[in-house]
Design a protein around this motif. Structure first.
Motif: not given
Length: 302
Positions: A230-257
């Motif tokens: 239910s949360r993914v269905v309701q808020h998937g777009k916002r979560r996807a944007e957040e996870m792209r920032e999470a991927a950026r965070t991983v990348r900033e640490a020098g790790v492949a996201p």
């Protein structure tokens, strides 16, 4: 700050909750909200925002310029992808000495860029890592704060009933905690969607879920699955944007996201299906099987 004028940038779910919770707090002189969707007054989105504000008794401002000119505490509650852009816009008009509290789910690097433009304008930047879903906590949702003014701001916010913990004077620490947690939580959501739907296709869910319960007996895997779907269905777009920032965070640490990027794609895929109306008639409290069956009916061969 004695009497504080609060300006809230972004009047989505989080902005609305914070506006409603803070508008009657002692010490708040005034509260104004603004959202970029209001720039088109004839749009349906603008109508929804005005109706929500009217119902809550919240004042919608005349624009970001006026909001920044009046506010002594600006709370940024926009989408993750807009974090830096909104900070850059606010920096053009923000009052020197005011505080910019950034609630958005963005990487440490993005937060550091946002802090640089706000502080160059003579204001104070404080980052917040919002550590769980804002509903049902409201303004008491647990948050980690970072920045030179984090401790001073925390004293004010605690007096308003907010649950805040300063963790560092350095910008990026609070957001790093938030992003690392998000990889796990949003990753579990994506894994559940994929695993449960696949198990449902093969008719083995009644065998799979008990094995999960054996390994993690403290979790009700059926109820948790329903909540995650239910949360993914309701808020998937916002979560996807957040996870792209999470991927950026991983990348900033020098790790492949690799994982963070895949989670973003899965969340975005579900958000697209939801926007197309695939789950429109499914209750947010429905069992996970209803969501899985709808997915399988959509993509199974005739």
């Amino acid at each position: 700050m004695e009497t504080i004028h609060i300006g809230i940038l972004g009047y989505g779910e989080v902005g609305r909750i914070f506006a409603a919770g803070l508008q009657s707090v002692s010490g708040v002189g005034a509260l104004t909200a603004w959202d970029r969707k209001l720039t088109d007054p004839a749009s349906a989105d603008a109508d929804v925002l005005r109706a929500a504000a009217g119902h809550a008794g919240v004042t919608l401002g005349d624009g970001i310029v006026a909001l920044c000119d009046q506010a002594t505490l600006i709370i940024s509650a926009v989408t993750a992808s807009s974090t830096l852009e909104v900070a850059q816009q606010a920096a053009l008009y923000i009052r020197p000495g005011s505080v910019f509290l950034d609630l958005n789910s963005a990487s440490p690097g993005t937060k550091q860029q946002a802090a640089a433009v706000i502080e160059a304008a003579g204001a104070h930047y404080v980052e917040a890592g919002v550590m769980t879903s804002v509903p049902p906590y409201g303004i008491a949702v647990p948050m980690l704060l970072g920045g030179a003014q984090a401790e001073a701001l925390a004293q004010t916010l605690r007096g308003w009933g907010m649950n805040v913990q300063p963790v560092a004077q350095r910008i990026g620490v609070a957001s790093a905690v938030k992003m690392c947690r998000s990889i796990m939580i949003k990753g579990l959501e994506a894994l559940v969607v994929e695993s449960y739907a696949t198990a449902r296709h093969y008719g083995v869910e009644q065998l799979v879920l008990p094995t999960l319960a054996e390994t993690f007996p403290q979790i009700d895997w059926s109820a948790q699955g329903a909540y995650f779907f239910s949360r993914v269905v309701q808020h998937g777009k916002r979560r996807a944007e957040e996870m792209r920032e999470a991927a950026r965070t991983v990348r900033e640490a020098g790790v492949a996201p690799l994982m963070a990027s895949a989670i973003a794609d899965k969340q975005d895929w579900m958000a697209t299906l939801a926007a197309q109306g695939l789950f429109a008639d499914i209750s947010p409290k429905a069992p996970w099987q209803d969501y899985a069956d709808r997915l399988l009916a959509q993509f199974s061969p005739d």
